[in-house]
Scaffold this active site. Structure first.
Site, PDB file in Angstrom:
ATOM      1  N   TYR A   1      35.217  63.319 -28.198  1.00  0.00           N
ATOM      2  CA  TYR A   1      33.795  63.338 -28.580  1.00  0.00           C
ATOM      3  C   TYR A   1      33.307  61.916 -28.854  1.00  0.00           C
ATOM      4  O   TYR A   1      32.325  61.459 -28.278  1.00  0.00           O
ATOM      5  CB  TYR A   1      33.649  64.225 -29.809  1.00  0.00           C
ATOM      6  CG  TYR A   1      32.233  64.446 -30.301  1.00  0.00           C
ATOM      7  CD1 TYR A   1      31.367  65.315 -29.636  1.00  0.00           C
ATOM      8  CD2 TYR A   1      31.765  63.805 -31.446  1.00  0.00           C
ATOM      9  CE1 TYR A   1      30.068  65.535 -30.107  1.00  0.00           C
ATOM     10  CE2 TYR A   1      30.476  64.019 -31.920  1.00  0.00           C
ATOM     11  CZ  TYR A   1      29.636  64.891 -31.249  1.00  0.00           C
ATOM     12  OH  TYR A   1      28.352  65.108 -31.722  1.00  0.00           O
TER      13      TYR A   1
ATOM     14  N   ASN B   1      24.386  62.464 -15.152  1.00  0.00           N
ATOM     15  CA  ASN B   1      23.520  63.369 -14.390  1.00  0.00           C
ATOM     16  C   ASN B   1      22.097  63.384 -14.951  1.00  0.00           C
ATOM     17  O   ASN B   1      21.127  63.455 -14.194  1.00  0.00           O
ATOM     18  CB  ASN B   1      24.127  64.783 -14.348  1.00  0.00           C
ATOM     19  CG  ASN B   1      25.389  64.801 -13.486  1.00  0.00           C
ATOM     20  OD1 ASN B   1      25.494  64.033 -12.532  1.00  0.00           O
ATOM     21  ND2 ASN B   1      26.354  65.652 -13.822  1.00  0.00           N
TER      22      ASN B   1
ATOM     23  N   ASN C   1      24.966  75.758 -20.650  1.00  0.00           N
ATOM     24  CA  ASN C   1      26.049  76.613 -20.121  1.00  0.00           C
ATOM     25  C   ASN C   1      26.495  77.651 -21.154  1.00  0.00           C
ATOM     26  O   ASN C   1      27.479  78.352 -20.945  1.00  0.00           O
ATOM     27  CB  ASN C   1      27.251  75.765 -19.670  1.00  0.00           C
ATOM     28  CG  ASN C   1      27.966  75.117 -20.836  1.00  0.00           C
ATOM     29  OD1 ASN C   1      27.485  75.141 -21.967  1.00  0.00           O
ATOM     30  ND2 ASN C   1      29.124  74.536 -20.576  1.00  0.00           N
TER      31      ASN C   1
HETATM   32  P1  NAD Z   1      25.320  72.851 -30.573  1.00  0.00           P
HETATM   33  O1  NAD Z   1      26.758  73.007 -30.252  1.00  0.00           O
HETATM   34  O2  NAD Z   1      24.649  73.905 -31.365  1.00  0.00           O
HETATM   35  O3  NAD Z   1      24.463  72.655 -29.247  1.00  0.00           O
HETATM   36  C1  NAD Z   1      24.973  72.065 -28.080  1.00  0.00           C
HETATM   37  C2  NAD Z   1      24.412  72.804 -26.879  1.00  0.00           C
HETATM   38  O4  NAD Z   1      24.905  72.194 -25.690  1.00  0.00           O
HETATM   39  C3  NAD Z   1      24.865  74.268 -26.837  1.00  0.00           C
HETATM   40  O5  NAD Z   1      23.771  75.094 -26.513  1.00  0.00           O
HETATM   41  C4  NAD Z   1      25.917  74.293 -25.726  1.00  0.00           C
HETATM   42  O6  NAD Z   1      26.046  75.539 -25.105  1.00  0.00           O
HETATM   43  C5  NAD Z   1      25.388  73.209 -24.807  1.00  0.00           C
HETATM   44  N1  NAD Z   1      26.428  72.609 -23.965  1.00  0.00           N
HETATM   45  C6  NAD Z   1      27.634  72.119 -24.372  1.00  0.00           C
HETATM   46  N2  NAD Z   1      28.313  71.642 -23.318  1.00  0.00           N
HETATM   47  C7  NAD Z   1      27.518  71.847 -22.232  1.00  0.00           C
HETATM   48  C8  NAD Z   1      27.672  71.586 -20.851  1.00  0.00           C
HETATM   49  N3  NAD Z   1      28.789  71.021 -20.352  1.00  0.00           N
HETATM   50  N4  NAD Z   1      26.673  71.950 -20.007  1.00  0.00           N
HETATM   51  C9  NAD Z   1      25.539  72.528 -20.483  1.00  0.00           C
HETATM   52  N5  NAD Z   1      25.352  72.805 -21.785  1.00  0.00           N
HETATM   53  C10 NAD Z   1      26.328  72.457 -22.644  1.00  0.00           C
HETATM   54  O7  NAD Z   1      25.171  71.429 -31.283  1.00  0.00           O
HETATM   55  P2  NAD Z   1      23.917  70.720 -31.954  1.00  0.00           P
HETATM   56  O8  NAD Z   1      24.232  70.481 -33.361  1.00  0.00           O
HETATM   57  O9  NAD Z   1      22.666  71.418 -31.592  1.00  0.00           O
HETATM   58  O10 NAD Z   1      23.979  69.309 -31.238  1.00  0.00           O
HETATM   59  C11 NAD Z   1      23.088  68.955 -30.198  1.00  0.00           C
HETATM   60  C12 NAD Z   1      23.391  67.529 -29.759  1.00  0.00           C
HETATM   61  O11 NAD Z   1      23.205  66.645 -30.855  1.00  0.00           O
HETATM   62  C13 NAD Z   1      24.817  67.321 -29.263  1.00  0.00           C
HETATM   63  O12 NAD Z   1      24.784  66.442 -28.165  1.00  0.00           O
HETATM   64  C14 NAD Z   1      25.516  66.676 -30.437  1.00  0.00           C
HETATM   65  O13 NAD Z   1      26.579  65.853 -30.025  1.00  0.00           O
HETATM   66  C15 NAD Z   1      24.377  65.871 -31.036  1.00  0.00           C
HETATM   67  N6  NAD Z   1      24.624  65.643 -32.474  1.00  0.00           N
HETATM   68  C16 NAD Z   1      24.450  66.648 -33.379  1.00  0.00           C
HETATM   69  C17 NAD Z   1      24.729  66.413 -34.715  1.00  0.00           C
HETATM   70  C18 NAD Z   1      24.563  67.471 -35.756  1.00  0.00           C
HETATM   71  O14 NAD Z   1      24.965  67.242 -36.907  1.00  0.00           O
HETATM   72  N7  NAD Z   1      23.979  68.621 -35.483  1.00  0.00           N
HETATM   73  C19 NAD Z   1      25.209  65.157 -35.125  1.00  0.00           C
HETATM   74  C20 NAD Z   1      25.386  64.172 -34.167  1.00  0.00           C
HETATM   75  C21 NAD Z   1      25.078  64.420 -32.843  1.00  0.00           C
END
Ligand code: NAD
Ligand code: UDP
Length: 344
Positions: free
Chosen positions: A167, A121, A54
């Protein structure tokens, strides 16, 4: 094994998925920092990739180079609303969720829905298509841990009533859904508890510590350390993490369980600030700001399960990963005209 009356039959024997060489892979959150790199990897491996996002924290610039690829499809959609896809889907990587505290706290109710309804979903689609589904869980499910390092068996110390709860609790509930869809419906699952990961393609405005420090250093602005800077984090380079995620998804297990993925090297936030200053050669000063509520004091993964199950351990040293990330930020910020002359 058959469950009591009223419940659907459950298969506990792992069904070794017969995957075609050329798979259809869905990446939710595919325009984000990690998701966009995963999409690029899957395309390189010859698979069809559907990226669903999104664009809440993801950026079109992350996927612009992929858009002209004939095996890539982008769908702008919010995962809290169910979605249907025509044709086969073999693997689903559920990454959709803002990961930066200031971003996920902007609309906590939406963040909670993203974690819980987004997981539901993705699981429903996996059930319909017979796909295996990966959940991007987090070290945050351990909250502000009382033990260090944190093994998977540790149940955590999470405040249900604080700014991080949307979160932390959302991700905990998502793990529960994954557990129950696997046991009730036999959906093939993989869950990684990801510890702080950084690297190229992070949004410089993202608000997380690595992106903030590099952004500030390259602009010659103050480096904002929250609290005394004595709190610790373990920073994993994104390339290392994605290797592990792919290996975990390829594993066929009878009893899949969450696996910690991260780099066990532990650094204080102040140490990180000093490293970024040295590597960028900035003249920025370190300044101290208030520590946000419920900020975890320590975080360090026990990765013995990942080591033994996946034969994986991170390879990239923090200095090397930071160096690559700084170069990437420099290029992006120069393009946007956001660099000080000294940092170009
Ligand atoms: P990010 O914020 O760069 O990427 C998240 C993506 O999800 C974005 O493109 C955003 O637009 C999309 N998104 C958010 N809500 C949405 C929704 N309701 N519908 C559709 N798209 C949606 O973060 P990231 O670092 O790339 O993290 C990716 C995943 O890994 C996440 O689930 C995060 O919780 C998990 N994670 C990341 C880390 C980290 O350190 N990078 C650590 C723990 C967990
Ligand atoms: N932090 C900081 N300065 C910043 C951003 C974050 O000192 O500009 C600290 C934050 O308080 C936390 C750590 O760095 O202790 C990691 O923060 P981040 O937001 O990256 O992720 P978290 O691990 O807290 O989810």
């Amino acid at each position: 094994m058959t469950l009591p009356r009223g419940n659907k039959r459950v298969t506990h024997t792992p069904v070794k998925p017969c995957l075609p060489l050329r798979r259809t892979v869905l990446v939710t959150g595919g325009a984000g920092f990690l998701g966009s790199q995963l999409c690029a990897r899957k395309l390189q491996q010859g698979h069809q990739v559907i990226c669903l996002d999104n664009l809440q924290t993801g950026r079109m610039r992350n996927i612009t180079p992929l858009m002209s690829h004939r095996s890539f499809r982008f769908i702008e959609h919010d995962v809290i609303t169910p979605y249907q896809l025509k044709g086969p889907v073999h693997q689903i990587f559920n990454l959709a969720c803002p990961a930066s505290p200031p971003k996920y706290q902007l609309d906590p109710i939406h963040t909670f829905k993203t974690s819980v309804m987004g997981a539901m979903n993705a699981l429903e689609l996996a059930r319909e298509k017979g796909a295996k589904v990966f959940q991007a869980s987090t070290s945050e499910i351990y909250g502000d841990p009382e033990i260090s390092p944190q093994p998977e068996g540790y149940r955590g110390c999470v405040n249900t009533f604080g700014p991080r709860a949307c979160y932390d609790e959302g991700k905990r509930a998502a793990e529960t859904l994954f557990h129950d869809y696997h046991h009730r419906y036999g959906v093939q699952i993989a869950i990684a508890r990801i510890f702080n990961t950084y690297g190229p393609f992070m949004d410089p405005q993202d608000g997380r510590v690595v992106s903030n420090f590099i952004n500030q250093a390259l602009r010659g602005k103050d480096i904002t350390v929250y609290g005394s800077g004595g709190q610790t984090r373990s920073f994993c380079y994104s390339g290392d993490l994605l290797d592990a995620i792919e290996a975990l998804m390829d594993l066929n297990e009878a009893a899949p369980a969450p696996v910690n993925l991260g780099n066990p090297g532990e650094f204080t936030v102040l140490e990180l600030a000093r490293k970024v200053c040295t590597l960028t050669g900035t003249r920025s000063q370190v300044v101290f700001k208030d520590l946000p509520q419920d900020d975890p004091k320590q975080r360090k993964p026990d990765i013995s399960v990942a080591r033994s199950k996946l034969g994986w351990q991170p390879k990239v040293r923090l200095e090397d990963g930071l160096h690559r990330t700084i170069r990437h930020f420099q290029a992006e910020m120069a393009e946007a005209g956001h660099l000080t002359a000294a940092a170009r």
